[in-house]
Motif scaffolding. Structure first.
Motif, PDB file in Angstrom:
ATOM      1  N   VAL A 117       0.841  -1.183   0.000  1.00  0.00           N
ATOM      2  CA  VAL A 117       0.000   0.000   0.000  1.00  0.00           C
ATOM      3  C   VAL A 117       0.884   1.244   0.000  1.00  0.00           C
ATOM      4  CG1 VAL A 117      -1.385   1.403   1.597  1.00  0.00           C
ATOM      5  CG2 VAL A 117      -2.145  -0.871   0.987  1.00  0.00           C
ATOM      6  N   VAL A 118       2.032   1.142   0.661  1.00  0.00           N
ATOM      7  CA  VAL A 118       2.947   2.271   0.777  1.00  0.00           C
ATOM      8  C   VAL A 118       4.086   2.189  -0.236  1.00  0.00           C
ATOM      9  CG1 VAL A 118       4.286   3.677   2.397  1.00  0.00           C
ATOM     10  CG2 VAL A 118       2.451   2.210   3.261  1.00  0.00           C
ATOM     11  N   TYR A 119       4.735   1.030  -0.339  1.00  0.00           N
ATOM     12  CA  TYR A 119       5.969   0.941  -1.125  1.00  0.00           C
ATOM     13  C   TYR A 119       5.736   1.186  -2.614  1.00  0.00           C
ATOM     14  CZ  TYR A 119      10.528  -0.450  -2.778  1.00  0.00           C
ATOM     15  OH  TYR A 119      11.761  -0.434  -3.378  1.00  0.00           O
ATOM     16  N   THR A 120       4.577   0.813  -3.136  1.00  0.00           N
ATOM     17  CA  THR A 120       4.303   1.043  -4.551  1.00  0.00           C
ATOM     18  C   THR A 120       4.438   2.523  -4.910  1.00  0.00           C
ATOM     19  OG1 THR A 120       2.748  -0.818  -4.529  1.00  0.00           O
ATOM     20  CG2 THR A 120       2.583   0.710  -6.381  1.00  0.00           C
ATOM     21  N   TYR A 121       4.160   3.384  -3.945  1.00  0.00           N
ATOM     22  CA  TYR A 121       4.145   4.827  -4.188  1.00  0.00           C
ATOM     23  C   TYR A 121       5.274   5.548  -3.448  1.00  0.00           C
ATOM     24  CZ  TYR A 121      -0.225   3.253  -6.029  1.00  0.00           C
ATOM     25  OH  TYR A 121      -1.151   2.550  -6.752  1.00  0.00           O
ATOM     26  N   VAL A 122       6.343   4.796  -3.152  1.00  0.00           N
ATOM     27  CA  VAL A 122       7.432   5.403  -2.390  1.00  0.00           C
ATOM     28  C   VAL A 122       8.110   6.528  -3.167  1.00  0.00           C
ATOM     29  CG1 VAL A 122       9.170   3.705  -3.137  1.00  0.00           C
ATOM     30  CG2 VAL A 122       9.457   4.905  -0.953  1.00  0.00           C
ATOM     31  N   GLY A 157      10.136  16.457  -0.615  1.00  0.00           N
ATOM     32  CA  GLY A 157      11.187  17.395  -0.956  1.00  0.00           C
ATOM     33  C   GLY A 157      12.420  16.785  -1.594  1.00  0.00           C
ATOM     34  N   ILE A 158      12.388  15.485  -1.902  1.00  0.00           N
ATOM     35  CA  ILE A 158      13.510  14.850  -2.591  1.00  0.00           C
ATOM     36  C   ILE A 158      13.390  15.136  -4.083  1.00  0.00           C
ATOM     37  CG2 ILE A 158      14.735  12.676  -3.005  1.00  0.00           C
ATOM     38  CD1 ILE A 158      14.643  13.561  -0.074  1.00  0.00           C
ATOM     39  N   SER A 159      14.477  15.523  -4.715  1.00  0.00           N
ATOM     40  CA  SER A 159      14.438  15.809  -6.147  1.00  0.00           C
ATOM     41  C   SER A 159      14.264  14.519  -6.941  1.00  0.00           C
ATOM     42  CB  SER A 159      15.732  16.493  -6.591  1.00  0.00           C
ATOM     43  OG  SER A 159      16.835  15.610  -6.477  1.00  0.00           O
ATOM     44  N   GLU A 160      13.797  14.655  -8.177  1.00  0.00           N
ATOM     45  CA  GLU A 160      13.594  13.467  -9.014  1.00  0.00           C
ATOM     46  C   GLU A 160      14.893  12.691  -9.198  1.00  0.00           C
ATOM     47  OE1 GLU A 160      12.554  13.040 -13.594  1.00  0.00           O
ATOM     48  OE2 GLU A 160      10.771  13.534 -12.427  1.00  0.00           O
ATOM     49  N   SER A 161      15.992  13.416  -9.394  1.00  0.00           N
ATOM     50  CA  SER A 161      17.280  12.746  -9.562  1.00  0.00           C
ATOM     51  C   SER A 161      17.784  12.131  -8.263  1.00  0.00           C
ATOM     52  CB  SER A 161      18.325  13.739 -10.092  1.00  0.00           C
ATOM     53  OG  SER A 161      18.514  14.805  -9.176  1.00  0.00           O
ATOM     54  N   GLY A 162      17.225  12.551  -7.139  1.00  0.00           N
ATOM     55  CA  GLY A 162      17.662  12.022  -5.850  1.00  0.00           C
ATOM     56  C   GLY A 162      16.900  10.795  -5.389  1.00  0.00           C
ATOM     57  N   GLY A 182      16.455   7.798  -6.833  1.00  0.00           N
ATOM     58  CA  GLY A 182      17.222   6.554  -6.988  1.00  0.00           C
ATOM     59  C   GLY A 182      18.267   6.384  -5.902  1.00  0.00           C
ATOM     60  N   PRO A 183      19.132   7.378  -5.656  1.00  0.00           N
ATOM     61  CA  PRO A 183      20.112   7.240  -4.573  1.00  0.00           C
ATOM     62  C   PRO A 183      19.488   7.031  -3.201  1.00  0.00           C
ATOM     63  CG  PRO A 183      20.776   8.981  -6.069  1.00  0.00           C
ATOM     64  CD  PRO A 183      19.408   8.557  -6.496  1.00  0.00           C
ATOM     65  N   VAL A 184      18.356   7.708  -2.937  1.00  0.00           N
ATOM     66  CA  VAL A 184      17.695   7.504  -1.643  1.00  0.00           C
ATOM     67  C   VAL A 184      17.189   6.076  -1.516  1.00  0.00           C
ATOM     68  CG1 VAL A 184      15.689   8.133  -0.248  1.00  0.00           C
ATOM     69  CG2 VAL A 184      17.086   9.920  -1.281  1.00  0.00           C
ATOM     70  N   LEU A 185      16.581   5.554  -2.574  1.00  0.00           N
ATOM     71  CA  LEU A 185      16.130   4.155  -2.552  1.00  0.00           C
ATOM     72  C   LEU A 185      17.303   3.198  -2.371  1.00  0.00           C
ATOM     73  CD1 LEU A 185      13.405   4.078  -5.366  1.00  0.00           C
ATOM     74  CD2 LEU A 185      13.061   4.085  -2.892  1.00  0.00           C
ATOM     75  N   LEU A 186      18.442   3.547  -2.964  1.00  0.00           N
ATOM     76  CA  LEU A 186      19.633   2.717  -2.804  1.00  0.00           C
ATOM     77  C   LEU A 186      20.070   2.667  -1.346  1.00  0.00           C
ATOM     78  CD1 LEU A 186      21.957   1.090  -4.055  1.00  0.00           C
ATOM     79  CD2 LEU A 186      23.143   3.257  -4.464  1.00  0.00           C
ATOM     80  N   SER A 207       7.654  15.992   6.260  1.00  0.00           N
ATOM     81  CA  SER A 207       8.966  16.482   6.678  1.00  0.00           C
ATOM     82  C   SER A 207      10.068  15.608   6.077  1.00  0.00           C
ATOM     83  CB  SER A 207       9.074  16.459   8.203  1.00  0.00           C
ATOM     84  OG  SER A 207      10.397  16.643   8.628  1.00  0.00           O
ATOM     85  N   ARG A 208      10.990  16.203   5.337  1.00  0.00           N
ATOM     86  CA  ARG A 208      12.001  15.417   4.630  1.00  0.00           C
ATOM     87  C   ARG A 208      12.853  14.596   5.582  1.00  0.00           C
ATOM     88  NH1 ARG A 208      15.815  18.469   0.461  1.00  0.00           N
ATOM     89  NH2 ARG A 208      16.320  19.623   2.355  1.00  0.00           N
ATOM     90  N   GLY A 209      13.345  15.223   6.664  1.00  0.00           N
ATOM     91  CA  GLY A 209      14.200  14.491   7.600  1.00  0.00           C
ATOM     92  C   GLY A 209      13.469  13.348   8.272  1.00  0.00           C
ATOM     93  N   GLY A 210      12.248  13.596   8.710  1.00  0.00           N
ATOM     94  CA  GLY A 210      11.468  12.543   9.363  1.00  0.00           C
ATOM     95  C   GLY A 210      11.115  11.416   8.423  1.00  0.00           C
ATOM     96  N   VAL A 211      10.784  11.760   7.183  1.00  0.00           N
ATOM     97  CA  VAL A 211      10.458  10.741   6.180  1.00  0.00           C
ATOM     98  C   VAL A 211      11.671   9.852   5.906  1.00  0.00           C
ATOM     99  CG1 VAL A 211       9.954  10.402   3.721  1.00  0.00           C
ATOM    100  CG2 VAL A 211       8.562  11.966   5.082  1.00  0.00           C
ATOM    101  N   LEU A 212      12.844  10.457   5.748  1.00  0.00           N
ATOM    102  CA  LEU A 212      14.045   9.669   5.464  1.00  0.00           C
ATOM    103  C   LEU A 212      14.401   8.758   6.638  1.00  0.00           C
ATOM    104  CD1 LEU A 212      16.287  12.305   3.649  1.00  0.00           C
ATOM    105  CD2 LEU A 212      15.088  10.358   2.634  1.00  0.00           C
ATOM    106  N   ALA A 213      14.297   9.272   7.862  1.00  0.00           N
ATOM    107  CA  ALA A 213      14.653   8.471   9.038  1.00  0.00           C
ATOM    108  C   ALA A 213      13.706   7.294   9.219  1.00  0.00           C
ATOM    109  CB  ALA A 213      14.661   9.353  10.287  1.00  0.00           C
ATOM    110  N   SER A 214      12.404   7.548   9.137  1.00  0.00           N
ATOM    111  CA  SER A 214      11.440   6.463   9.339  1.00  0.00           C
ATOM    112  C   SER A 214      11.485   5.454   8.205  1.00  0.00           C
ATOM    113  CB  SER A 214      10.028   7.040   9.489  1.00  0.00           C
ATOM    114  OG  SER A 214       9.697   7.859   8.385  1.00  0.00           O
TER     115      SER A 214
END
Length: 393
Positions: free
Chosen positions: A231-236, A244-249, A251-255, A300-307
């Protein structure tokens, strides 16, 4: 006439003895999971190319998954007398064709049709690979063998999907699918060379009477947890963009997030043969909590990345937990247990993608993690109640 026993490998008494076959299966699993999940990372680009919504592109995951859910058991039963290795190679060739057609598709309908072909291959692939892993080693090593083969799935999330996403963002989503088709073809060659043959499903030890309810509990829980995950990962990718993550960012974030899934995989490999019940409870509790934290933190970008980092680490252990639990119930042969795990996981994947599309259009992105957390928590409750399906050892 040569008997099956003289032409197939005996189960190994150590992981080291089975290393060649396990590595071959791991490579195949990497190619399979990358093929299945690649549209997740490239969802916005595919939508733009064919002028369709994100929710509609997300249904590519649904089509694929529902093909698996519908066909996994009948295809496994219908092919149970055929050589396992030959079938596995056939599925890898079908992945190659599917990815190639997507790469050159002139219309969205052709993409959907090619994904359906991949779904047919996937319906057999994971049923075969789960049963194959169980046959490569003796029963007391099943958990570790499953976890190591599942490393291919984790590598698909860690390397395959993020790197393909990065490639697709940089030079186009079509090239990403073309490169993946080449990877699938190369994997087919390597598997043909290094994977030993094993006995057919009809030659394996018969299931134990009275164990089907435990198997049903294990695979039902699998479906519920995968439903919450997807329900969540399909739309990650969409979630990350809105955080607030850029389109080019993306892929690296998913990595980076996927790399943390190796921690969960390492944990399951170390614990599934020692304390399978406690492992399942802990992993699902952390998974549900991380999705709830994501809901609280968004956008929130920081909270989203941490969780999301914790979410990725915990989900890395999930596949091997349910594969091992299903096979160990002995409610069916390993191939049939694998088919049921495969089918129910894809009911969750496809259902999650479809339910997520509905919620995304009607309630917005912020609702998705809450729904995912609730569904994973429901799976945890089933594990807590179903002690016979998830025993202490």
């Amino acid at each position: 006439m040569t008997s099956p026993r003289t032409t197939t490998a005996e189960p190994a008494s150590s992981i080291r003895d089975a290393a060649g076959g396990i590595v071959a299966l791991t490579l195949a699993t990497f190619a399979a999971i990358t093929t299945e999940m690649l549209p997740v990372g490239l969802l916005p680009q595919i939508g733009d190319a064919f002028d369709v919504s994100d929710g509609t592109v997300g249904l590519l995951v649904t089509v694929y998954a529902f093909m698996v859910a519908a066909l996994a058991l009948p295809l496994t039963l219908g092919t149970r007398r055929l050589p396992r290795k030959g079938l596995l190679l056939t599925t890898l060739l079908a992945y190659t064709v599917s990815d190639t057609v997507v790469a050159v598709a002139p219309a969205f309908g052709v993409v959907a049709g090619a994904r359906a072909l991949g779904g047919v291959a996937h319906a057999l692939f994971f049923s075969l690979s789960i049963g194959y892993a169980a046959r490569l080693v003796r029963p007391h090593l099943t958990g570790r063998a499953m976890a190591l083969v599942t490393a291919g799935a984790s590598a698909g999330f860690v390397l395959g999907v993020p790197l393909s996403t990065t490639l697709g963002t940089a030079v186009g989503w079509r090239l990403a699918f073309g490169v993946l088709a080449g990877v699938c073809l190369l994997t087919t060659v390597l598997v043909a060379a290094f994977l030993p043959p094993v006995e057919s499903d009809t030659a394996h030890t018969a299931p134990v009477a009275g164990r089907r309810p435990q198997l049903a509990t294990a695979v039902t829980t699998n479906a519920v947890v995968y439903l919450g995950q997807y329900v969540v990962y399909t739309y990650v990718a969409v979630l990350l963009l809105h955080a607030g993550i850029s389109e080019s960012g993306v892929g690296p974030v998913l990595l980076g997030i996927g790399a943390l899934g190796l921690l969960g995989l390492w944990f399951s490999a170390a614990r599934l043969d020692v304390a399978p019940r406690r492992t399942a409870i802990l992993v699902l509790a952390v998974l549900a909590a991380s999705l709830a934290a994501l809901a609280l933190a968004f956008p929130s970008r920081g909270g989203v990345l941490a969780s999301t980092a914790v979410w990725g680490a915990s989900f890395g252990a999930v596949a091997s937990i349910f594969q091992t639990a299903a096979v160990r119930t002995r409610g069916a042969s390993p191939d049939v247990a694998g088919a049921l795990v495969n089918a129910t996981a894809n009911v969750g994947i496809g259902g999650g993608a479809a339910l997520g599309a509905l919620v995304l259009d009607r309630r917005g992105l912020g609702t998705l993690p809450w729904l995912g957390a609730a569904l994973v928590a429901a799976g945890l409750v089933i594990v807590l109640v179903g002690r016979r399906a998830f025993p202490p050892a």
